[in-house]
Design an enzyme around this catalytic site. Structure first.
Site, mmCIF file in Angstrom:
data_model
loop_
_atom_site.group_PDB
_atom_site.id
_atom_site.type_symbol
_atom_site.label_atom_id
_atom_site.label_comp_id
_atom_site.label_asym_id
_atom_site.label_seq_id
_atom_site.Cartn_x
_atom_site.Cartn_y
_atom_site.Cartn_z
ATOM 1 N N ASP A 119 16.766 86.264 0.034
ATOM 2 C CA ASP A 119 18.221 86.352 -0.104
ATOM 3 C C ASP A 119 18.926 85.267 0.701
ATOM 4 O O ASP A 119 18.737 85.150 1.915
ATOM 5 C CB ASP A 119 18.716 87.729 0.349
ATOM 6 C CG ASP A 119 18.265 88.836 -0.586
ATOM 7 O OD1 ASP A 119 18.458 88.680 -1.794
ATOM 8 O OD2 ASP A 119 17.712 89.843 -0.102
ATOM 9 N N ASP A 171 15.123 85.263 10.237
ATOM 10 C CA ASP A 171 14.192 84.156 10.035
ATOM 11 C C ASP A 171 13.875 83.412 11.330
ATOM 12 O O ASP A 171 12.949 82.592 11.363
ATOM 13 C CB ASP A 171 14.767 83.157 9.020
ATOM 14 C CG ASP A 171 14.942 83.773 7.650
ATOM 15 O OD1 ASP A 171 13.973 84.365 7.141
ATOM 16 O OD2 ASP A 171 16.057 83.689 7.096
ATOM 17 N N ASP A 211 17.671 81.469 6.256
ATOM 18 C CA ASP A 211 19.123 81.392 6.414
ATOM 19 C C ASP A 211 19.713 82.379 7.408
ATOM 20 O O ASP A 211 20.930 82.395 7.594
ATOM 21 C CB ASP A 211 19.806 81.637 5.059
ATOM 22 C CG ASP A 211 19.819 83.114 4.669
ATOM 23 O OD1 ASP A 211 18.761 83.782 4.803
ATOM 24 O OD2 ASP A 211 20.883 83.609 4.266
ATOM 25 N N ASP A 240 12.198 82.710 3.046
ATOM 26 C CA ASP A 240 13.080 83.864 2.875
ATOM 27 C C ASP A 240 13.534 83.934 1.414
ATOM 28 O O ASP A 240 13.396 82.965 0.660
ATOM 29 C CB ASP A 240 14.276 83.691 3.822
ATOM 30 C CG ASP A 240 15.360 84.709 3.604
ATOM 31 O OD1 ASP A 240 15.054 85.909 3.682
ATOM 32 O OD2 ASP A 240 16.508 84.306 3.332
ATOM 33 N N LYS A 268 9.531 89.081 11.280
ATOM 34 C CA LYS A 268 8.863 88.145 10.378
ATOM 35 C C LYS A 268 7.863 87.258 11.115
ATOM 36 O O LYS A 268 6.895 86.787 10.520
ATOM 37 C CB LYS A 268 9.896 87.278 9.659
ATOM 38 C CG LYS A 268 10.740 88.017 8.628
ATOM 39 C CD LYS A 268 11.630 87.043 7.862
ATOM 40 C CE LYS A 268 12.516 87.730 6.850
ATOM 41 N NZ LYS A 268 13.340 86.763 6.087
#
Length: 246
Positions: A33, A202, A198, A31, A175
């Site tokens: 951000d 995810d 995070d 990831d 994802k």
């Protein structure tokens, strides 16, 4: 719905999978951000060095629009291999083909009705968050959640809160679906990957990857789904997560 857009003669056909030997550096899906960045969303230069020196394929998986992760890959100096818009856009550089998933027509209808009701996406007139978005829409966390949920359900969409924005998107595209497509193209199984992230978006990659790591600032969804969690936060957590493989 998935749409393939060939940019050259390449196609995103699956390559026969190869096994990752014990002790070999695994392919990485990461990831951006909150994972490669600090809270200010600035990518940590140390993380860029790790990505550039990683000896296996690196997949950048983000909720941002497609140009952002492609630019990150270019500036880092790695092949653009990206999952953008939470799985809505998938690209592997050597195949030179874009794959779009989701329901853009439903998203357009959602945005039109949302604005007709007097609401704003919350990112100003230029709206860099959505300017190049093709399969979903992002709404500022400063905007009220209730009308988003109501209209998303009406249009057959879902809302996820990544901690940086609300994302209104098609269900069943995430994802994880992006990782399946990318892994097949690269000749790996999703279970060969190390995943670091995070946020709730995810979780689908965490569920597929062979090892998943949540950084310490992760939300409760990512923390619960991960195999382990770092002691450090943000990019420091990413560096801790990958240290054993460097």
């Amino acid at each position: 719905m998935w749409i393939r857009v060939a940019l050259s003669l390449g196609c995103m056909d699956e390559t026969p999978p190869r096994a990752v030997d014990e002790g070999e550096t695994p392919p990485l899906v990461v990831d951006v951000d909150g994972t490669l960045t600090g809270r200010d969303q600035a990518v940590d230069p140390r993380a860029m060095t790790v990505l550039r020196e990683w000896s296996a394929p690196v997949v950048v998986a983000t909720g941002k629009a497609f140009p952002f992760p492609v630019a990150l890959c270019q500036f880092v100096g790695i092949e653009p291999c990206v999952i953008a818009e939470n799985g809505g856009v998938v690209f592997v550089g050597h195949s030179n083909e874009l794959v779009f998933g989701g329901n853009p027509d439903a998203v357009d209808a959602f945005v039109a009705e949302y604005r007709e009701r007097g609401h704003s996406l919350g990112f100003g007139d230029v709206d860099l968050a959505n300017r190049w978005r093709e399969t979903e829409i992002a709404v500022s966390l400063d905007e009220p959640r209730e009308p988003l949920d109501e209209l998303a359900e009406k249009h057959g969409l879902v809302v996820i809160d990544t901690g940086f924005a609300y994302h209104v998107k098609a269900p069943g595209v995430d994802k994880g679906t992006g990782l399946r497509a990318v892994a097949g193209e690269l000749g790996f199984e999703p279970g060969d990957f190390l995943a670091v992230g995070d946020s709730i978006n995810d979780v689908p990659t965490f569920e597929l990857a062979g090892e998943s790591v949540a950084v310490d600032n992760a939300d409760e969804h990512a923390a619960e789904a991960a195999d382990r969690q770092t002691d450090a936060r943000y990019a420091d957590g990413f560096l801790e997560a990958v240290e054993a493989f460097r």
